[in-house]
Design an enzyme around this catalytic site. Structure first.
Site, mmCIF file in Angstrom:
data_model
loop_
_atom_site.group_PDB
_atom_site.id
_atom_site.type_symbol
_atom_site.label_atom_id
_atom_site.label_comp_id
_atom_site.label_asym_id
_atom_site.label_seq_id
_atom_site.Cartn_x
_atom_site.Cartn_y
_atom_site.Cartn_z
ATOM 1 N N TYR A 223 0.864 -0.970 -0.120
ATOM 2 C CA TYR A 223 0.009 0.011 -0.122
ATOM 3 C C TYR A 223 1.019 1.290 -0.184
ATOM 4 O O TYR A 223 2.046 1.088 -0.313
ATOM 5 C CB TYR A 223 -0.963 0.031 1.168
ATOM 6 C CG TYR A 223 -2.275 0.918 1.350
ATOM 7 C CD1 TYR A 223 -3.065 0.964 0.138
ATOM 8 C CD2 TYR A 223 -2.411 1.732 2.481
ATOM 9 C CE1 TYR A 223 -4.207 1.707 0.443
ATOM 10 C CE2 TYR A 223 -3.321 2.482 2.556
ATOM 11 C CZ TYR A 223 -4.391 2.622 1.447
ATOM 12 O OH TYR A 223 -5.273 3.309 1.580
ATOM 13 N N ARG B 130 -6.276 10.615 -10.784
ATOM 14 C CA ARG B 130 -5.529 11.180 -9.788
ATOM 15 C C ARG B 130 -4.990 10.156 -8.819
ATOM 16 O O ARG B 130 -5.728 9.610 -8.112
ATOM 17 C CB ARG B 130 -6.301 12.422 -9.039
ATOM 18 C CG ARG B 130 -6.797 12.202 -7.861
ATOM 19 C CD ARG B 130 -6.117 12.734 -6.554
ATOM 20 N NE ARG B 130 -6.867 12.488 -5.533
ATOM 21 C CZ ARG B 130 -6.509 11.240 -4.560
ATOM 22 N NH1 ARG B 130 -5.804 10.156 -5.030
ATOM 23 N NH2 ARG B 130 -7.467 11.174 -3.548
ATOM 24 N N LYS C 74 -5.981 -1.786 -2.930
ATOM 25 C CA LYS C 74 -7.261 -1.479 -1.959
ATOM 26 C C LYS C 74 -7.916 -2.914 -1.732
ATOM 27 O O LYS C 74 -8.151 -3.179 -0.663
ATOM 28 C CB LYS C 74 -8.052 -0.519 -2.594
ATOM 29 C CG LYS C 74 -7.594 1.010 -2.699
ATOM 30 C CD LYS C 74 -7.798 1.808 -1.351
ATOM 31 C CE LYS C 74 -7.096 3.114 -1.374
ATOM 32 N NZ LYS C 74 -7.356 4.081 -0.270
ATOM 33 N N GLU D 36 -12.309 5.252 -6.706
ATOM 34 C CA GLU D 36 -10.967 5.397 -5.888
ATOM 35 C C GLU D 36 -10.220 6.084 -6.969
ATOM 36 O O GLU D 36 -10.215 6.008 -8.076
ATOM 37 C CB GLU D 36 -10.260 4.086 -5.730
ATOM 38 C CG GLU D 36 -8.959 4.196 -4.843
ATOM 39 C CD GLU D 36 -9.325 4.614 -3.347
ATOM 40 O OE1 GLU D 36 -10.128 3.876 -2.857
ATOM 41 O OE2 GLU D 36 -8.713 5.524 -3.045
ATOM 42 N N ASP D 37 -9.664 7.221 -6.478
ATOM 43 C CA ASP D 37 -8.617 8.223 -7.206
ATOM 44 C C ASP D 37 -9.203 8.604 -8.522
ATOM 45 O O ASP D 37 -8.322 8.465 -9.321
ATOM 46 C CB ASP D 37 -7.421 7.251 -7.105
ATOM 47 C CG ASP D 37 -6.568 7.285 -6.048
ATOM 48 O OD1 ASP D 37 -7.254 7.759 -4.755
ATOM 49 O OD2 ASP D 37 -5.442 6.950 -5.850
ATOM 50 N N ASP E 5 -14.068 6.527 -1.468
ATOM 51 C CA ASP E 5 -13.009 6.335 -0.514
ATOM 52 C C ASP E 5 -12.258 7.418 -0.364
ATOM 53 O O ASP E 5 -12.074 7.966 1.199
ATOM 54 C CB ASP E 5 -12.027 5.367 -0.976
ATOM 55 C CG ASP E 5 -11.009 4.992 0.081
ATOM 56 O OD1 ASP E 5 -11.695 4.701 1.398
ATOM 57 O OD2 ASP E 5 -9.998 4.466 -0.062
ATOM 58 N N ASP E 6 -11.907 8.367 -1.498
ATOM 59 C CA ASP E 6 -11.208 9.591 -1.221
ATOM 60 C C ASP E 6 -12.000 10.489 -0.458
ATOM 61 O O ASP E 6 -11.454 11.379 0.370
ATOM 62 C CB ASP E 6 -10.696 10.114 -2.503
ATOM 63 C CG ASP E 6 -9.818 9.189 -2.873
ATOM 64 O OD1 ASP E 6 -8.767 8.523 -2.185
ATOM 65 O OD2 ASP E 6 -9.922 8.645 -4.024
ATOM 66 N N ASN F 284 -0.493 11.587 0.443
ATOM 67 C CA ASN F 284 0.384 10.431 -0.053
ATOM 68 C C ASN F 284 0.993 10.596 -1.419
ATOM 69 O O ASN F 284 0.344 11.312 -2.251
ATOM 70 C CB ASN F 284 -0.693 9.349 -0.317
ATOM 71 C CG ASN F 284 -1.350 9.192 1.250
ATOM 72 O OD1 ASN F 284 -0.584 9.059 2.020
ATOM 73 N ND2 ASN F 284 -2.572 8.609 1.163
HETATM 74 N N1 LIG Z 1 -4.508 9.906 4.062
HETATM 75 C C1 LIG Z 1 -5.589 9.461 3.307
HETATM 76 O O1 LIG Z 1 -6.248 8.493 3.802
HETATM 77 C C2 LIG Z 1 -5.970 9.969 2.247
HETATM 78 C C3 LIG Z 1 -4.954 10.949 1.591
HETATM 79 N N2 LIG Z 1 -5.336 11.568 0.343
HETATM 80 C C4 LIG Z 1 -4.525 12.548 -0.211
HETATM 81 O O2 LIG Z 1 -4.959 13.782 -0.383
HETATM 82 C C5 LIG Z 1 -4.339 14.450 -1.211
HETATM 83 C C6 LIG Z 1 -5.237 15.261 -1.946
HETATM 84 O O3 LIG Z 1 -6.177 14.342 -2.604
HETATM 85 P P1 LIG Z 1 -7.774 14.744 -3.117
HETATM 86 O O4 LIG Z 1 -8.515 15.682 -1.990
HETATM 87 O O5 LIG Z 1 -8.350 13.620 -3.623
HETATM 88 O O6 LIG Z 1 -7.176 15.909 -4.262
HETATM 89 P P2 LIG Z 1 -7.771 17.092 -5.269
HETATM 90 O O7 LIG Z 1 -7.261 17.287 -6.294
HETATM 91 O O8 LIG Z 1 -9.367 16.659 -5.067
HETATM 92 O O9 LIG Z 1 -7.852 18.388 -4.144
HETATM 93 C C7 LIG Z 1 -6.416 18.861 -3.965
HETATM 94 C C8 LIG Z 1 -6.602 20.245 -3.521
HETATM 95 O O10 LIG Z 1 -5.244 20.937 -3.068
HETATM 96 C C9 LIG Z 1 -5.300 22.204 -3.507
HETATM 97 N N3 LIG Z 1 -3.794 22.440 -3.797
HETATM 98 C C10 LIG Z 1 -3.038 21.900 -4.818
HETATM 99 N N4 LIG Z 1 -1.761 22.568 -4.684
HETATM 100 C C11 LIG Z 1 -2.040 23.367 -3.850
HETATM 101 C C12 LIG Z 1 -1.003 24.365 -3.136
HETATM 102 N N5 LIG Z 1 0.165 24.475 -3.858
HETATM 103 N N6 LIG Z 1 -1.281 25.088 -2.311
HETATM 104 C C13 LIG Z 1 -2.776 25.094 -1.705
HETATM 105 N N7 LIG Z 1 -3.594 24.157 -2.119
HETATM 106 C C14 LIG Z 1 -3.146 23.363 -3.338
HETATM 107 C C15 LIG Z 1 -6.128 22.144 -4.763
HETATM 108 O O11 LIG Z 1 -6.429 23.473 -5.110
HETATM 109 P P3 LIG Z 1 -7.222 23.806 -6.350
HETATM 110 O O12 LIG Z 1 -8.729 23.370 -6.006
HETATM 111 O O13 LIG Z 1 -7.213 25.208 -6.259
HETATM 112 O O14 LIG Z 1 -6.882 23.364 -7.661
HETATM 113 C C16 LIG Z 1 -7.595 21.384 -4.398
HETATM 114 O O15 LIG Z 1 -8.028 22.096 -3.513
HETATM 115 C C17 LIG Z 1 -3.647 13.546 -2.175
HETATM 116 O O16 LIG Z 1 -2.026 13.518 -1.922
HETATM 117 C C18 LIG Z 1 -4.161 12.204 -1.599
HETATM 118 O O17 LIG Z 1 -3.159 11.069 -1.594
HETATM 119 C C19 LIG Z 1 -6.641 11.445 -0.363
HETATM 120 C C20 LIG Z 1 -7.484 10.455 0.369
HETATM 121 C C21 LIG Z 1 -7.201 9.797 1.264
HETATM 122 C C1 LIG Z 2 -5.155 6.805 0.506
HETATM 123 C C2 LIG Z 2 -5.915 7.098 -0.374
HETATM 124 O O1 LIG Z 2 -7.003 6.795 -0.728
HETATM 125 C C3 LIG Z 2 -5.073 8.240 -1.342
HETATM 126 O O2 LIG Z 2 -4.090 8.776 -0.880
HETATM 127 O O3 LIG Z 2 -5.829 8.440 -2.365
HETATM 128 MG MG LIG Z 3 -7.295 7.182 -2.792
#
Ligand SMILES: NC(=O)C1=CN([C@@H]2O[C@H](COP(=O)(O)OP(=O)(O)OC[C@H]3O[C@@H](n4cnc5c(N)ncnc54)[C@H](OP(=O)(O)O)[C@@H]3O)[C@@H](O)[C@H]2O)C=CC1
Ligand SMILES: CC(=O)C(=O)O
Ligand SMILES: [Mg+2]
Length: 582
Positions: free
Chosen positions: A117, A170, A200, A272-273, A295-296, A438
């Site tokens: 993972y 993504r 997953k 997912e993603d 999941d996200d 991540n």
């Molecule tokens: N720990 C866990 O279980 C999980 C972790 N994650 C992680 O979270 C991260 C984001 O995922 P997700 O929410 O799906 O992605 P999204 O693309 O949906 O969201 C990313 C957000 O970050 C913003 N962003 C990007 N660059 C910057 C920056 N330099 N400064 C400020 N804001 C910024 C984007 O802004 P804008 O909207 O303006 O483009 C957007 O709002 C990934 O790394 C993913 O691996 C996700 C799911 C689960």
């Molecule tokens: C953990 C997870 O689902 C992610 O980083 O997208």
């Molecule tokens: Mg994910």
């Protein structure tokens, strides 16, 4: 190379398969049996089995127990210094001997989770998409439009209970950074995201007890906008520009319709993603008619809410007393924000969501989300556009908003700088800092940075694992705020109750259950999540509470309701122990 004799083994499948009893399965014997990962036991075939199933001479004489095989494999795995080599060794094992793969993963979960993972799966998708020697799931591209039902029927298993599907747009936090500037020799492209649904689903089995044969990984290919790939003669994906709009929606709709038709109403589809411009829409569209879970958005929200509920034991107060600031306002950020607001509104305050959202602030790539930006905001950001003057940088936002909780969900590493963490530490006796992005390379800060810069006062957890940190002669153990704590048990709860829809109250129930599993000995080390070593017991408890909610809400179709749902969940869980072939 066949021995010419075909023999059938009828197996009674014990407790783990009670979900679909009575069930029998036919497997080949001899050489074919050794190459059937679901039934192969390698050197653990007994003398009688070797005689009865035409294995004599096909194996060396030694006879190993499953325990000994496990010890030997763990010894071999530990010889590899490069994480990707361990990942490949685990994938080889999964293709060779499925039960041994799951036995290893279950018994050594803390050591092997980072291998199968995050972070290693990210590296695998990034560097070595083509290490998947055999297809491990279904590939559905626009070429299959009009034929998706037939494609599903090509999958060898019929009793599918969980599908994890991605369109690879993504992958973890790697999306934007690795897709455009790829190294053409490594042939990275979206289809290599198949590692994500495969990973997953292996956790669905190892952590949540779903049968491997009930799990289906799917990758949807709608093309690529990457010219390098389009012009690469070795490119194995769909050679066309990425479909959007109606063309994309129609393919997804055909997929969702075919899934329900082929597997029925109770199959769980986990998105997912996906990129957020599709993720929110797909969830909203299919939530009323299908058993779907993102999941996200939802799994992440539930795991973070659990961490915050348990953090309250260390910092005091209720969620309503806290101020939250997010860096990143996408799927993870807004999903978590909304579940926190819902929990505050449902427990204690009874305040409407518009009220409970007011202490939650988000920063996106353009700065703090404020009401003056409302017109240009994506719909999922609008509820968070509060009255405030515009602010560009995170440090300024921290100083202005004075959060007690800082959550990183931007996918951009190293954004919680020394100044940001120090500002959090100057505002709070115990700042809560969650670096969720991540894989490890994208983490907003490391555990060491969080503890050092806050002088050991931070309550820290991260999406990808960090080793314990020694600071001022004290050892700090960072927690892993990852949706892997939630989705396996959550899915099990849906399956055992025969749930037909997902409801937000189920997410809250899962969070509360997970938070209750954190013990005093964990709190003593500022840890807000329980260790993964107990995850199967935890998953059974989460499953029971989710199932109970499904019954309470009238969404469960499996009747009568089992009296003791925890025991029932445990009894349904897949065991990786070998069975004897009589
Ligand atoms: N720990 C866990 O279980 C999980 C972790 N994650 C992680 O979270 C991260 C984001 O995922 P997700 O929410 O799906 O992605 P999204 O693309 O949906 O969201 C990313 C957000 O970050 C913003 N962003 C990007 N660059 C910057 C920056 N330099 N400064 C400020 N804001 C910024 C984007 O802004 P804008 O909207 O303006 O483009 C957007 O709002 C990934 O790394 C993913 O691996 C996700 C799911 C689960
Ligand atoms: C953990 C997870 O689902 C992610 O980083 O997208
Ligand atoms: Mg994910």
């Amino acid at each position: 190379m066949m021995n010419g004799v075909e023999k059938t083994i009828a197996e009674d499948i014990a407790t783990e398969e009670q979900l679909i009893t009575p069930w029998t399965v036919s497997v080949s014997s001899g050489y074919t049996l050794l190459r059937d990962p679901r039934h192969n036991k390698g050197l653990a075939f007994t003398e009688n089995e070797r005689d009865a199933h035409y294995l004599r001479g096909l194996l060396p004489p030694a006879l190993l127990t499953q325990e000994l095989q496990e010890r030997k494999l763990m010894h071999n795995l530990r010889q590899y210094e490069v994480p990707l080599q361990r990942y490949m060794a685990m994938m080889d094992l999964q293709e060779r001997n499925e039960r041994l793969f799951y036995k290893l993963l279950i018994d050594n979960v803390e050591e092997l989770l980072p291998v199968v993972y995050t972070p290693t799966v990210g590296e695998a998708c990034q560097k070595y998409g083509s290490i998947f020697r055999r297809p491990q799931g279904l590939y559905i591209s626009l070429k299959e439009k009009g034929k998706i039902l037939e494609v599903l029927k090509n999958w060898p298993e019929r009793n599918i209970q969980v599908i994890v599907v991605t369109d690879g747009e993504r992958i973890l936090g790697l999306g934007r950074s690795w897709l455009p500037g790829i190294d053409s020799h490594k042939f990275i492209y979206r289809l290599h995201g198949m590692g994500i649904p495969v990973g997953k689903l292996s956790l669905y089995t190892a952590l949540g007890g779903l049968r491997p044969s009930a799990c289906l990984p799917v990758t949807i290919d709608v093309g690529t906008n990457n010219d390098k790939l389009l012009n690469n003669e070795f490119y194995i994906g769909l050679r066309r520009r990425r479909a959007t709009g109606q063309e994309y929606a129609e393919l997804l709709d055909e997929f969702m319709t075919a899934v329900k038709k082929n597997y029925g109403e109770k199959v769980l589809v986990q998105f997912e993603d996906f990129a957020n411009h599709n993720a929110f829409e797909l969830l909203a569209k299919y939530k009323p008619t299908h058993l779907v879970f993102n999941d996200d958005i939802q799994g992440t929200a539930s795991v973070v809410l659990a961490g915050l509920l348990s953090a309250l034991k260390l910092v005091g107060g209720t969620l309503a007393d806290h101020t939250f600031l997010f860096l990143g306002a996408g799927e993870a950020g807004t999903g978590i924000a909304e579940l926190i607001a819902l929990e505050i509104s449902k427990t204690g305050t009874n305040a409407p969501l518009e009220e409970t959202r007011k202490n939650i602030w988000l920063v996106d790539s353009k700065g703090l989300i404020v009401s003056s930006r409302k017109g240009s905001l994506q719909h999922f950001k609008k509820p968070w556009a509060h009255e405030h003057e515009p602010i560009k940088g995170l440090l300024d936002a921290v100083k202005a908003i004075k959060p007690t909780v800082l959550i990183g969900s931007s996918g951009v590493g190293k954004t919680f700088t020394k100044e940001v963490v120090e500002a959090m530490a100057s505002l709070n006796e115990k700042p809560i800092i969650l670096a969720l992005s991540n894989p490890t390379s994208q983490s907003e800060c490391t555990a060491e940075e969080a503890y050092t810069w806050s002088e050991g006062r931070a309550i820290f957890a991260s999406g990808s694992p960090f080793d314990p940190v020694e600071y001022n002669s004290k050892v700090y153990v960072p927690g892993q705020a990852n949706n892997a704590y939630i989705f396996p048990g959550f899915g099990l709860g849906l399956i055992i109750s025969g749930a037909i829809r997902v409801h937000d109250d189920m997410l809250l129930a899962a969070s509360e259950t997970l938070a209750e599993q954190v013990k005093q000995e964990n709190f003593d080390r500022a840890l807000i999540y329980p260790p993964f070593s107990n995850i199967r017991k935890i998953s059974a408890k989460i499953a029971a509470r989710v199932a109970a909610k499904a019954y309470e809400l009238g969404l469960a179709s499996r009747l009568p309701r089992p009296k003791d749902l925890v025991k029932y969940a445990e009894s349904c869980m897949y065991s990786p122990l070998y069975r004897s072939y009589r």
